[in-house]
Design a protein around this motif. Sequence first.
Motif, mmCIF file in Angstrom:
data_model
loop_
_atom_site.group_PDB
_atom_site.id
_atom_site.type_symbol
_atom_site.label_atom_id
_atom_site.label_comp_id
_atom_site.label_asym_id
_atom_site.label_seq_id
_atom_site.Cartn_x
_atom_site.Cartn_y
_atom_site.Cartn_z
ATOM 1 N N LEU A 24 0.823 -1.205 0.000
ATOM 2 C CA LEU A 24 0.000 0.000 0.000
ATOM 3 C C LEU A 24 0.862 1.261 0.000
ATOM 4 N N SER A 25 2.009 1.218 0.676
ATOM 5 C CA SER A 25 2.913 2.379 0.665
ATOM 6 C C SER A 25 3.476 2.620 -0.733
ATOM 7 N N ALA A 26 3.876 1.522 -1.404
ATOM 8 C CA ALA A 26 4.356 1.665 -2.780
ATOM 9 C C ALA A 26 3.253 2.147 -3.708
ATOM 10 N N LEU A 27 2.021 1.678 -3.478
ATOM 11 C CA LEU A 27 0.892 2.128 -4.293
ATOM 12 C C LEU A 27 0.611 3.612 -4.060
ATOM 13 N N GLU A 28 0.823 4.079 -2.846
ATOM 14 C CA GLU A 28 0.628 5.499 -2.561
ATOM 15 C C GLU A 28 1.611 6.361 -3.334
ATOM 16 N N VAL A 29 2.874 5.928 -3.374
ATOM 17 C CA VAL A 29 3.881 6.672 -4.144
ATOM 18 C C VAL A 29 3.524 6.675 -5.627
ATOM 19 N N ALA A 30 3.053 5.529 -6.126
ATOM 20 C CA ALA A 30 2.670 5.447 -7.538
ATOM 21 C C ALA A 30 1.492 6.372 -7.857
ATOM 22 N N LEU A 31 0.520 6.459 -6.944
ATOM 23 C CA LEU A 31 -0.626 7.338 -7.170
ATOM 24 C C LEU A 31 -0.231 8.811 -7.154
ATOM 25 N N VAL A 32 0.750 9.161 -6.324
ATOM 26 C CA VAL A 32 1.200 10.552 -6.268
ATOM 27 C C VAL A 32 1.869 10.958 -7.580
ATOM 28 N N LEU A 33 2.631 10.057 -8.169
ATOM 29 C CA LEU A 33 3.342 10.360 -9.418
ATOM 30 C C LEU A 33 2.552 9.993 -10.660
ATOM 31 N N TYR A 34 1.360 9.439 -10.505
ATOM 32 C CA TYR A 34 0.586 8.989 -11.659
ATOM 33 C C TYR A 34 0.151 10.135 -12.570
ATOM 34 N N PRO A 35 -0.226 11.317 -12.077
ATOM 35 C CA PRO A 35 -0.574 12.413 -13.006
ATOM 36 C C PRO A 35 0.550 12.779 -13.962
ATOM 37 N N THR A 36 1.795 12.739 -13.500
ATOM 38 C CA THR A 36 2.917 13.018 -14.401
ATOM 39 C C THR A 36 3.002 11.977 -15.497
ATOM 40 N N PHE A 37 2.788 10.716 -15.134
ATOM 41 C CA PHE A 37 2.818 9.643 -16.129
ATOM 42 C C PHE A 37 1.706 9.820 -17.161
ATOM 43 N N ILE A 38 0.510 10.193 -16.715
ATOM 44 C CA ILE A 38 -0.610 10.394 -17.636
ATOM 45 C C ILE A 38 -0.330 11.546 -18.597
ATOM 46 N N CYS A 39 0.226 12.630 -18.081
ATOM 47 C CA CYS A 39 0.512 13.783 -18.939
ATOM 48 C C CYS A 39 1.612 13.480 -19.953
ATOM 49 N N LEU A 40 2.552 12.630 -19.583
ATOM 50 C CA LEU A 40 3.615 12.265 -20.528
ATOM 51 C C LEU A 40 3.100 11.390 -21.659
ATOM 52 N N THR A 41 2.091 10.599 -21.399
ATOM 53 C CA THR A 41 1.563 9.700 -22.423
ATOM 54 C C THR A 41 0.575 10.388 -23.346
ATOM 55 N N GLN A 42 0.140 11.612 -23.042
ATOM 56 C CA GLN A 42 -0.794 12.344 -23.891
ATOM 57 C C GLN A 42 0.004 13.107 -24.942
ATOM 58 N N GLU A 43 0.053 12.558 -26.155
ATOM 59 C CA GLU A 43 0.807 13.183 -27.229
ATOM 60 C C GLU A 43 -0.041 14.250 -27.924
ATOM 61 N N SER A 44 0.608 15.352 -28.235
ATOM 62 C CA SER A 44 -0.023 16.465 -28.967
ATOM 63 C C SER A 44 -1.295 16.939 -28.266
ATOM 64 N N SER A 45 -1.239 17.117 -26.959
ATOM 65 C CA SER A 45 -2.393 17.560 -26.189
ATOM 66 C C SER A 45 -2.015 18.824 -25.428
ATOM 67 N N ILE A 46 -2.712 19.896 -25.717
ATOM 68 C CA ILE A 46 -2.423 21.158 -25.031
ATOM 69 C C ILE A 46 -2.801 21.063 -23.557
ATOM 70 N N LEU A 47 -3.951 20.470 -23.277
ATOM 71 C CA LEU A 47 -4.387 20.342 -21.893
ATOM 72 C C LEU A 47 -3.450 19.444 -21.092
ATOM 73 N N GLY A 48 -3.008 18.340 -21.686
ATOM 74 C CA GLY A 48 -2.091 17.439 -20.986
ATOM 75 C C GLY A 48 -0.761 18.096 -20.690
ATOM 76 N N ASN A 49 -0.221 18.846 -21.657
ATOM 77 C CA ASN A 49 1.050 19.534 -21.423
ATOM 78 C C ASN A 49 0.911 20.642 -20.387
ATOM 79 N N LEU A 50 -0.232 21.355 -20.414
ATOM 80 C CA LEU A 50 -0.437 22.430 -19.447
ATOM 81 C C LEU A 50 -0.588 21.874 -18.030
#
Length: 480
Positions: A24-50
């Motif tokens: 659960l502690s490792a999952l907590e760290v993953a959830l904290v950094l998950y928005p960065t991962f999602i934004c990196l996978t959004q190619e050619s997206s103004i909202l994702g980059n912002l």
Amino acid sequence: MREEVDRCLPFQVPRWATAMVQFLSALEVALVLYPTFICLTQESSILGNLMGFGYTLAWFVYQVVRTSENQTKQLPWYRYPHVMPLPSLLCTAYLVLHFLFLFFKVQPMRQHRQPPEEEKWPVVPHHNIQYVKRLLQPTVPIGEKHWFQRRVYEWDSCFRFPARMLIMAVVALNGVYTLSFVLMVMEISFSRFLNMWFGVPTDFPRGAAAISLTALVTVYHICQTMAQYKCQVQSLYRGDRSVLPKTLPRSSTALTWSMRYIGMQFAYICISMTLLYPVLSLAIVVFQQFIVQPLREGNVQVLFQTLGDILGNVVPVLLLTFTLRVISRRFFLQDTLSAWDEEKPLALNSIRALENTSYFCLFYFMILGLVQSSFIFLSRALLGTLMFARLDQAASLSGLRGHFNYGNLAWVSVLLVDSAHTNPTALTFCHLLLTTRTVGGARVWLGGARRRWWLCYTLLRNPSLVELRRQGSPPPPGVC
């Protein structure tokens, strides 16, 4: 590990729930950094980059404030320098600039957006196209290589490391940086303990040298792992599967273990540094005691005496081995059958003399075997410690590789998965199949392509059928 879990929680954790709390502690760290991962996978997206720019900028400010507080805070029970997370700060700053650059790059492209029909199929990366073009060339001109290419690393413009290996390298280098500071604190604490209780003078330069060598050896292993990955994946691209073991894991097993690779590689690197540090410290102590100290005191006679003792024990063994080899060739083996033979046949000439020689050498070889077996044990332990971080090297025996060497299983699984999904030839072929078909005759065209593909596959698997294949156009009806 249990004390660290209890310290992070406001309540006592039962022993049977330790693994679940760690998960659960490792999952907590993953959830904290998950928005960065999602934004990196959004190619050619103004909202994702912002959103990625705002989230990473907030993280960067938080890290800077937290680091400045830790550096200025003086705890009564902690008298050592705090670890500055410099690699983490650099990575976060890079992400901030990366999202900002993509935001200003994508915004003008939206004004000249291509039609949806042109964006329907994914674009093959440029390096994959260059790889296929190089394969189709009859002869590839070989240019002059630089000194770095000849001696250190030969790069290839048609190859790109996947995100998995780049993440592994960045995380591993960050771990080396952090663990070096941890080892330095341990060295200072241990030196103070010896000085306080046993009166042993502190020798911080020796500890700093051992930590520096440990970090350099670990960085070298990381670079060798990346180079070995490139070499073995390119061999799999060419169809050469000799780099793989004889027994391969199943597809589900390979996919499962490939997801564990980054975490296992990081753990192996940390444990390797922990094991390397005392070994290199001991080697530095031995070198300083037997070589540097006599030279510093001007007592060169002790150094020559030690060298003479070593040679006095090694030279007789080498002479005895050489003498037995000469005697075996001269007296115990029969002559060659012809004048063109370089080696004598394994046919005995004097069996009685051979039995007597073996009897008198038996007891000496027992003593020599004990010495050699001890040397082999120490050398294998040293080599195993030095190569512990290399998951591409199977450390266990060949018959026990699949049972105990889980690190090598993760490495083989990564090779299987990445070679299957990043093969430039297969990706380019599939891209051509998708982009060159026509809308009206798609079914007919794909049917013919499918038949030709299975024909090519069958002929490659059964070369003897090439001679039996019918050539030319089919005969007209009614003609045999």
